[in-house]
Design a protein around this motif. Structure first.
Motif, mmCIF file in Angstrom:
data_model
loop_
_atom_site.group_PDB
_atom_site.id
_atom_site.type_symbol
_atom_site.label_atom_id
_atom_site.label_comp_id
_atom_site.label_asym_id
_atom_site.label_seq_id
_atom_site.Cartn_x
_atom_site.Cartn_y
_atom_site.Cartn_z
ATOM 1 N N ILE A 1 0.860 -1.188 -0.003
ATOM 2 C CA ILE A 1 -0.204 0.046 0.287
ATOM 3 C C ILE A 1 0.882 1.221 -0.077
ATOM 4 O O ILE A 1 1.644 1.367 0.877
ATOM 5 N N GLY A 2 0.640 2.050 -0.990
ATOM 6 C CA GLY A 2 1.465 3.134 -1.103
ATOM 7 C C GLY A 2 0.314 4.349 -1.021
ATOM 8 O O GLY A 2 -0.707 4.149 -0.643
ATOM 9 N N PRO A 3 1.058 5.670 -0.871
ATOM 10 C CA PRO A 3 0.085 6.780 -0.839
ATOM 11 C C PRO A 3 -1.249 6.712 -1.318
ATOM 12 O O PRO A 3 -2.195 7.369 -0.959
ATOM 13 N N LYS A 4 -1.010 6.608 -2.632
ATOM 14 C CA LYS A 4 -2.352 6.631 -3.750
ATOM 15 C C LYS A 4 -3.473 5.674 -3.271
ATOM 16 O O LYS A 4 -4.469 6.235 -2.804
ATOM 17 N N ILE A 5 -2.928 4.312 -2.736
ATOM 18 C CA ILE A 5 -4.154 3.715 -2.296
ATOM 19 C C ILE A 5 -4.575 3.914 -1.168
ATOM 20 O O ILE A 5 -5.497 3.756 -0.459
ATOM 21 N N ALA A 6 -3.662 4.339 -0.286
ATOM 22 C CA ALA A 6 -3.987 4.715 1.261
ATOM 23 C C ALA A 6 -5.155 5.949 1.278
ATOM 24 O O ALA A 6 -5.950 6.044 1.843
ATOM 25 N N SER B 1 -16.355 -5.080 3.214
ATOM 26 C CA SER B 1 -16.370 -3.722 3.369
ATOM 27 C C SER B 1 -15.154 -3.210 2.585
ATOM 28 O O SER B 1 -15.060 -1.857 1.829
ATOM 29 N N LEU B 2 -14.194 -3.515 3.234
ATOM 30 C CA LEU B 2 -12.754 -2.987 2.649
ATOM 31 C C LEU B 2 -12.530 -3.158 1.329
ATOM 32 O O LEU B 2 -11.861 -2.381 0.387
ATOM 33 N N SER B 3 -12.979 -4.187 0.786
ATOM 34 C CA SER B 3 -12.543 -4.584 -0.717
ATOM 35 C C SER B 3 -13.722 -4.078 -1.611
ATOM 36 O O SER B 3 -13.285 -3.763 -2.770
ATOM 37 N N GLN B 4 -14.725 -3.266 -1.097
ATOM 38 C CA GLN B 4 -15.537 -2.505 -2.125
ATOM 39 C C GLN B 4 -14.954 -0.977 -2.318
ATOM 40 O O GLN B 4 -15.483 -0.427 -2.994
ATOM 41 N N ILE B 5 -13.847 -0.678 -1.543
ATOM 42 C CA ILE B 5 -13.214 0.677 -1.866
ATOM 43 C C ILE B 5 -12.243 0.306 -3.184
ATOM 44 O O ILE B 5 -11.808 -0.512 -3.415
ATOM 45 N N SER B 6 -12.507 1.536 -4.026
ATOM 46 C CA SER B 6 -11.581 1.676 -5.394
ATOM 47 C C SER B 6 -10.259 1.509 -5.242
ATOM 48 O O SER B 6 -9.570 2.140 -4.260
ATOM 49 N N GLY B 7 -9.775 0.287 -5.937
ATOM 50 C CA GLY B 7 -8.431 0.117 -5.763
ATOM 51 C C GLY B 7 -7.788 -0.892 -4.783
ATOM 52 O O GLY B 7 -6.701 -1.165 -4.712
ATOM 53 N N VAL B 8 -8.907 -1.474 -3.929
ATOM 54 C CA VAL B 8 -8.628 -2.451 -2.915
ATOM 55 C C VAL B 8 -9.266 -3.584 -3.291
ATOM 56 O O VAL B 8 -10.624 -3.952 -3.329
ATOM 57 N N GLY B 9 -8.550 -4.924 -3.436
ATOM 58 C CA GLY B 9 -9.089 -5.929 -3.798
ATOM 59 C C GLY B 9 -9.208 -6.784 -2.506
ATOM 60 O O GLY B 9 -8.928 -6.275 -1.516
ATOM 61 N N LYS B 10 -9.576 -8.247 -2.771
ATOM 62 C CA LYS B 10 -9.887 -8.947 -1.515
ATOM 63 C C LYS B 10 -8.345 -9.195 -0.830
ATOM 64 O O LYS B 10 -8.408 -9.141 0.272
ATOM 65 N N LYS B 11 -7.235 -9.496 -1.739
ATOM 66 C CA LYS B 11 -6.250 -9.724 -1.087
ATOM 67 C C LYS B 11 -5.654 -8.681 -0.494
ATOM 68 O O LYS B 11 -4.991 -8.640 0.612
ATOM 69 N N THR B 12 -5.764 -7.481 -0.747
ATOM 70 C CA THR B 12 -5.219 -6.396 -0.074
ATOM 71 C C THR B 12 -5.931 -6.073 1.301
ATOM 72 O O THR B 12 -5.358 -5.576 2.067
ATOM 73 N N ALA B 13 -7.564 -5.874 1.205
ATOM 74 C CA ALA B 13 -8.188 -5.970 2.111
ATOM 75 C C ALA B 13 -7.847 -6.934 3.265
ATOM 76 O O ALA B 13 -7.711 -6.635 4.454
ATOM 77 N N GLU B 14 -7.560 -8.080 2.952
ATOM 78 C CA GLU B 14 -7.083 -9.107 3.985
ATOM 79 C C GLU B 14 -5.620 -8.827 4.460
ATOM 80 O O GLU B 14 -5.702 -8.868 5.630
ATOM 81 N N ARG B 15 -4.813 -8.256 3.705
ATOM 82 C CA ARG B 15 -3.827 -7.834 4.273
ATOM 83 C C ARG B 15 -3.923 -6.603 5.146
ATOM 84 O O ARG B 15 -3.044 -6.442 6.188
ATOM 85 N N ILE B 16 -4.679 -5.730 4.844
ATOM 86 C CA ILE B 16 -4.914 -4.642 5.754
ATOM 87 C C ILE B 16 -5.397 -5.026 7.106
ATOM 88 O O ILE B 16 -4.875 -4.576 8.298
#
Length: 157
Positions: free
Chosen positions: A38-43, A66-81
Protein backbone atom coordinates in the motif's frame (compact mmCIF):
# COMPACT_ATOMS: atom_id res chain seq x y z
CA UNK A 1 -8.26 26.51 8.45
CA UNK A 2 -5.67 24.16 9.86
CA UNK A 3 -4.16 21.62 7.47
CA UNK A 4 -2.05 18.70 8.65
CA UNK A 5 0.51 17.39 6.18
CA UNK A 6 2.69 14.41 5.39
CA UNK A 7 5.75 14.84 3.15
CA UNK A 8 6.70 11.82 1.06
CA UNK A 9 10.20 12.00 -0.37
CA UNK A 10 10.99 9.80 -3.35
CA UNK A 11 13.94 9.71 -5.72
CA UNK A 12 12.08 11.69 -8.34
CA UNK A 13 9.71 13.89 -6.30
CA UNK A 14 8.76 15.46 -3.02
CA UNK A 15 5.00 15.06 -2.54
CA UNK A 16 2.95 16.78 0.14
CA UNK A 17 -0.31 15.16 1.31
CA UNK A 18 -2.86 17.16 3.30
CA UNK A 19 -5.37 16.04 5.94
CA UNK A 20 -8.06 17.83 7.93
CA UNK A 21 -7.73 15.71 11.08
CA UNK A 22 -4.85 14.13 12.97
CA UNK A 23 -6.68 10.78 12.94
CA UNK A 24 -6.73 10.77 9.12
CA UNK A 25 -3.03 11.56 8.91
CA UNK A 26 -2.20 8.93 11.54
CA UNK A 27 -4.18 6.25 9.71
CA UNK A 28 -2.60 7.28 6.37
CA UNK A 29 0.86 6.88 7.89
CA UNK A 30 -0.12 3.57 9.45
CA UNK A 31 -1.34 2.27 6.09
CA UNK A 32 1.73 3.27 4.07
CA UNK A 33 4.29 2.30 6.72
CA UNK A 34 2.74 -0.94 8.01
CA UNK A 35 0.79 -2.63 5.24
CA UNK A 36 2.97 -4.06 2.48
CA UNK A 37 1.83 -3.16 -1.03
CA UNK A 38 0.00 0.00 0.00
CA UNK A 39 1.42 3.28 -1.16
CA UNK A 40 0.15 6.82 -0.74
CA UNK A 41 -2.28 6.62 -3.68
CA UNK A 42 -4.11 3.53 -2.40
CA UNK A 43 -4.02 4.87 1.18
CA UNK A 44 -5.76 8.04 -0.03
CA UNK A 45 -8.35 5.93 -1.88
CA UNK A 46 -9.00 3.99 1.32
CA UNK A 47 -9.44 7.18 3.37
CA UNK A 48 -11.69 8.64 0.66
CA UNK A 49 -13.83 5.51 0.53
CA UNK A 50 -14.34 5.11 4.28
CA UNK A 51 -14.11 7.47 7.25
CA UNK A 52 -11.54 6.82 9.97
CA UNK A 53 -14.00 5.38 12.51
CA UNK A 54 -15.58 3.04 9.96
CA UNK A 55 -12.15 1.92 8.77
CA UNK A 56 -11.02 1.15 12.32
CA UNK A 57 -14.26 -0.76 12.90
CA UNK A 58 -13.82 -2.73 9.66
CA UNK A 59 -10.26 -3.69 10.60
CA UNK A 60 -11.18 -4.57 14.20
CA UNK A 61 -14.18 -6.60 12.98
CA UNK A 62 -12.23 -8.28 10.14
CA UNK A 63 -14.73 -6.91 7.61
CA UNK A 64 -12.84 -7.75 4.42
CA UNK A 65 -15.98 -7.30 2.31
CA UNK A 66 -16.39 -3.60 3.22
CA UNK A 67 -12.72 -2.89 2.66
CA UNK A 68 -12.64 -4.65 -0.73
CA UNK A 69 -15.48 -2.42 -1.99
CA UNK A 70 -13.14 0.59 -1.91
CA UNK A 71 -11.72 1.58 -5.30
CA UNK A 72 -8.24 0.11 -5.79
CA UNK A 73 -8.53 -2.39 -2.93
CA UNK A 74 -9.05 -6.02 -3.85
CA UNK A 75 -9.85 -8.93 -1.60
CA UNK A 76 -6.20 -9.85 -0.99
CA UNK A 77 -5.25 -6.27 -0.16
CA UNK A 78 -8.24 -5.98 2.19
CA UNK A 79 -7.16 -9.20 3.93
CA UNK A 80 -3.60 -7.85 4.25
CA UNK A 81 -4.93 -4.60 5.76
CA UNK A 82 -6.94 -6.54 8.35
CA UNK A 83 -4.09 -8.87 9.27
CA UNK A 84 -1.38 -6.21 9.49
CA UNK A 85 -3.43 -3.50 11.24
CA UNK A 86 -5.61 -5.57 13.57
CA UNK A 87 -3.17 -5.52 16.50
CA UNK A 88 -2.31 -1.85 15.89
CA UNK A 89 -5.95 -0.69 15.94
CA UNK A 90 -7.03 -3.26 18.54
CA UNK A 91 -9.88 -3.15 21.02
CA UNK A 92 -9.91 0.65 21.28
CA UNK A 93 -10.67 0.92 17.57
CA UNK A 94 -13.51 -1.57 17.84
CA UNK A 95 -14.93 0.22 20.89
CA UNK A 96 -14.75 3.59 19.12
CA UNK A 97 -16.44 2.26 15.97
CA UNK A 98 -19.19 0.59 17.99
CA UNK A 99 -19.93 3.70 20.01
CA UNK A 100 -19.97 5.89 16.89
CA UNK A 101 -22.65 3.67 15.36
CA UNK A 102 -24.86 3.91 18.46
CA UNK A 103 -24.96 7.72 18.57
CA UNK A 104 -24.23 8.52 22.20
CA UNK A 105 -25.65 11.23 24.44
CA UNK A 106 -23.26 13.83 25.86
CA UNK A 107 -22.97 12.03 29.22
CA UNK A 108 -22.37 8.66 27.55
CA UNK A 109 -19.81 10.26 25.24
CA UNK A 110 -17.82 11.44 28.28
CA UNK A 111 -17.80 7.90 29.65
CA UNK A 112 -16.83 6.54 26.24
CA UNK A 113 -13.95 9.01 25.87
CA UNK A 114 -12.67 8.20 29.35
CA UNK A 115 -12.83 4.46 28.64
CA UNK A 116 -10.93 4.95 25.36
CA UNK A 117 -8.27 6.98 27.18
CA UNK A 118 -7.79 4.23 29.77
CA UNK A 119 -7.66 1.57 27.05
CA UNK A 120 -4.96 3.59 25.31
CA UNK A 121 -3.02 3.48 28.58
CA UNK A 122 -3.21 -0.33 28.62
CA UNK A 123 -6.35 -1.10 30.63
CA UNK A 124 -8.64 -3.90 29.54
CA UNK A 125 -12.01 -2.75 28.21
CA UNK A 126 -14.09 -4.18 31.08
CA UNK A 127 -11.75 -2.84 33.78
CA UNK A 128 -11.69 0.61 32.17
CA UNK A 129 -15.49 0.74 31.85
CA UNK A 130 -16.09 -0.40 35.44
CA UNK A 131 -13.51 2.05 36.78
CA UNK A 132 -14.98 5.00 34.85
CA UNK A 133 -18.51 4.13 35.99
CA UNK A 134 -17.30 4.01 39.62
CA UNK A 135 -15.50 7.34 39.19
CA UNK A 136 -18.62 8.92 37.72
CA UNK A 137 -20.79 7.72 40.58
CA UNK A 138 -18.30 9.30 43.00
CA UNK A 139 -17.75 12.58 41.09
CA UNK A 140 -21.25 13.01 39.68
CA UNK A 141 -22.62 13.37 36.15
CA UNK A 142 -21.08 16.83 35.64
CA UNK A 143 -17.50 15.42 35.85
CA UNK A 144 -15.30 16.11 32.83
CA UNK A 145 -13.47 13.37 30.91
CA UNK A 146 -10.12 14.37 32.42
CA UNK A 147 -11.51 14.13 35.95
CA UNK A 148 -12.97 10.68 35.25
CA UNK A 149 -9.64 9.42 33.88
CA UNK A 150 -7.68 10.94 36.77
CA UNK A 151 -10.02 9.40 39.36
CA UNK A 152 -9.85 6.01 37.64
CA UNK A 153 -6.06 6.10 37.61
CA UNK A 154 -5.95 7.04 41.31
CA UNK A 155 -8.13 4.05 42.19
CA UNK A 156 -5.73 1.87 40.20
CA UNK A 157 -8.50 0.03 38.36
Amino acid sequence: MKLLTHLAIRDDAHILYGFTTAAERELFRLLINTVSGIGPKIALNILSGMNVTALRGAVAGSDVKSLSQISGVGKKTAERIVVELKDKIGAAGAWEAMSAQRGLSEADQKINDAVLALMALGFKQIEAHDSVRAAQSTLGPQAMVEELVRASLKKGA
